[in-house]
Design an enzyme around this catalytic site. Sequence first.
Site, PDB file in Angstrom:
ATOM      1  N   GLU A 231     -10.657  -7.081  -3.943  1.00  0.00           N
ATOM      2  CA  GLU A 231     -10.017  -7.980  -2.869  1.00  0.00           C
ATOM      3  C   GLU A 231     -11.290  -8.515  -2.486  1.00  0.00           C
ATOM      4  O   GLU A 231     -11.877  -7.655  -1.938  1.00  0.00           O
ATOM      5  CB  GLU A 231      -9.331  -7.870  -2.457  1.00  0.00           C
TER       6      GLU A 231
ATOM      7  N   ASP B  53      -5.400 -13.188   9.437  1.00  0.00           N
ATOM      8  CA  ASP B  53      -4.204 -13.159   8.702  1.00  0.00           C
ATOM      9  C   ASP B  53      -3.253 -13.995   8.986  1.00  0.00           C
ATOM     10  O   ASP B  53      -2.152 -13.720   9.089  1.00  0.00           O
ATOM     11  CB  ASP B  53      -3.802 -11.904   8.526  1.00  0.00           C
TER      12      ASP B  53
ATOM     13  N   GLU C  29      -8.057 -13.747  -1.365  1.00  0.00           N
ATOM     14  CA  GLU C  29      -8.210 -14.042   0.109  1.00  0.00           C
ATOM     15  C   GLU C  29      -8.972 -15.037   0.851  1.00  0.00           C
ATOM     16  O   GLU C  29      -9.659 -14.871   0.628  1.00  0.00           O
ATOM     17  CB  GLU C  29      -7.782 -12.578   1.132  1.00  0.00           C
TER      18      GLU C  29
ATOM     19  N   HIS D 149     -11.183 -13.816   3.979  1.00  0.00           N
ATOM     20  CA  HIS D 149     -11.671 -13.201   3.463  1.00  0.00           C
ATOM     21  C   HIS D 149     -12.833 -14.337   2.668  1.00  0.00           C
ATOM     22  O   HIS D 149     -14.126 -14.013   2.530  1.00  0.00           O
ATOM     23  CB  HIS D 149     -11.838 -12.415   2.088  1.00  0.00           C
TER      24      HIS D 149
ATOM     25  N   HIS E   9       1.483  -0.999   0.202  1.00  0.00           N
ATOM     26  CA  HIS E   9       0.262   0.305  -0.318  1.00  0.00           C
ATOM     27  C   HIS E   9       1.058   1.200  -0.258  1.00  0.00           C
ATOM     28  O   HIS E   9       1.610   1.103   0.927  1.00  0.00           O
ATOM     29  CB  HIS E   9      -0.822  -0.023   1.159  1.00  0.00           C
TER      30      HIS E   9
ATOM     31  N   ASP F 158      -0.298 -12.068   2.442  1.00  0.00           N
ATOM     32  CA  ASP F 158      -1.076 -11.165   3.888  1.00  0.00           C
ATOM     33  C   ASP F 158      -1.305 -11.889   4.438  1.00  0.00           C
ATOM     34  O   ASP F 158      -2.173 -12.403   5.097  1.00  0.00           O
ATOM     35  CB  ASP F 158      -2.167 -10.561   2.682  1.00  0.00           C
TER      36      ASP F 158
ATOM     37  N   ASP G 226     -10.283 -10.822  10.461  1.00  0.00           N
ATOM     38  CA  ASP G 226      -9.255 -11.739   9.834  1.00  0.00           C
ATOM     39  C   ASP G 226      -8.532 -11.715  10.583  1.00  0.00           C
ATOM     40  O   ASP G 226      -7.561 -10.683  10.473  1.00  0.00           O
ATOM     41  CB  ASP G 226     -10.279 -10.020   9.052  1.00  0.00           C
TER      42      ASP G 226
ATOM     43  N   ASP H  53       2.528   2.189   3.409  1.00  0.00           N
ATOM     44  CA  ASP H  53       2.662   0.736   4.280  1.00  0.00           C
ATOM     45  C   ASP H  53       4.766   1.638   3.652  1.00  0.00           C
ATOM     46  O   ASP H  53       5.417   1.489   4.411  1.00  0.00           O
ATOM     47  CB  ASP H  53       3.127  -0.416   3.262  1.00  0.00           C
TER      48      ASP H  53
ATOM     49  N   ASP I  37      -3.871 -13.743  -1.898  1.00  0.00           N
ATOM     50  CA  ASP I  37      -3.714 -13.062  -0.623  1.00  0.00           C
ATOM     51  C   ASP I  37      -3.453 -14.789   0.389  1.00  0.00           C
ATOM     52  O   ASP I  37      -5.242 -14.988   0.072  1.00  0.00           O
ATOM     53  CB  ASP I  37      -4.595 -12.012  -0.070  1.00  0.00           C
TER      54      ASP I  37
END
Length: 441
Positions: free
Chosen positions: A232, A309, A268, A271, A100, A339, A307, A103, A296
């Site tokens: 996404e 991750d 993802e 998700h 991003h 991710d 989430d 980031d 992802d």
Amino acid sequence: MSEFFTGIGKIPFEGKNSTNPMAFKYYNPDQIVGGKTMREQLKFALSWWHTMGGDGTDMFGVGTTDKKWNETDVMAIAKAKVNAAFELMDKLSIDYFCFHDRDLVAEADTLAETNARLDEITDYIAEMMKNNPGKKVLWGTANCFGNPRYMHGAGTAPNADVFAFAAAQIKKAIELTVKLGGKGYVFWGGREGYETLLNTNMALEQDNMARLMRMAVDYARSIGFDGDFYIEPKPKEPTKHQYDFDTATVLGFLRKYGLDKDFKMNIEANHATLAQHTFQHELRVARDNGAFGSIDANQGDLLLGWDTDQFPTNVYETAMCMYEVLKAGGFTNGGLNFDSKARRGSFEMEDIFNSYIAGMDAFALGLLIAQKMIDDGRIDNFVAERYASWNEGIGADIISGKATMADLEQYALGKGDVIGSLQSGRQEKLEAILNNIMFSL
């Protein structure tokens, strides 16, 4: 340049019998699987946000890992992240990274100052890429959800000023992606949805999101971007209901606004489960609709409702994922972006390596299993036989459009009760075949 991950060398491949935690057991970059090397089939990518910036902060506590990389100045921190990232990618044999905009460097007080910071840090990244050939951007995106200005959305904000700011931010993020040679750009609607319909003009919000996407596509093409655009899907969190709920919902949105030729899916795993689907389901819907793009790679915890991750270690999931990827013809511009974040309690630098090794090995093993499923043929053959009635007779007439409703009525009257045409789905048999394939490697 100082070494950040001292005491850790380049991670070797040692095979499945190795007990060395700092070695790959299944990921052998040069091994040929399905006509390509594992490196080409898997296209692993480092996620800048979790890996270089994530410090273990959650809704109940502050960070547990120092990710300032021994620096205090904003630009020095950003450049240290770059140095650490390229060291990490080199030691893990990872070729790609995703980012991003926010980031890469912290946001400043004004958009102009932020853009100047982004220009400086991407100049630095471009130089690092030049000195480290083979390291590439998989895709870029804009963080249009973190700043308080986006509390009610970005492209779907009720205020036109916020929409305009988001457009400016996305324009810059696209430019950075092109500058760094990225072949993908992602839209993730972090707050593009609603908390209550009592204060929401849903039709206008979705119309505006489509307007923003069309402007972004047109602008990107005008400056030479020839890669893929991705959406996404995610059903909720942080917004109660997000407009990109799942792949099927996104496909409906894209077709409504004439964007379906411009966008593919970045699926993802976590998700998918938040939408009450399996990871494989979302990949299959994308593949069946010609919209498979990128992935992802992570996993959630089904006992938790958010989430998480986590780094993917469920080999059944990675095998089903790679089965869909191979059936789709493999990646083109997309790849497998981790991710994923180490658990809050895994706070040492070594844990970053442990996490990536676990995830990369899980997908390498999944790839081997998926290719063996295809080579074995039993599952594919069963599916083909199950639908064989569509290849001849009345089935072929239906598919070709030759059969009318009246024809089908006459066929049914002559056939009588069709219960005798049914065959068992053999679910348990197929699951046992899959287990046999998995555990015979």
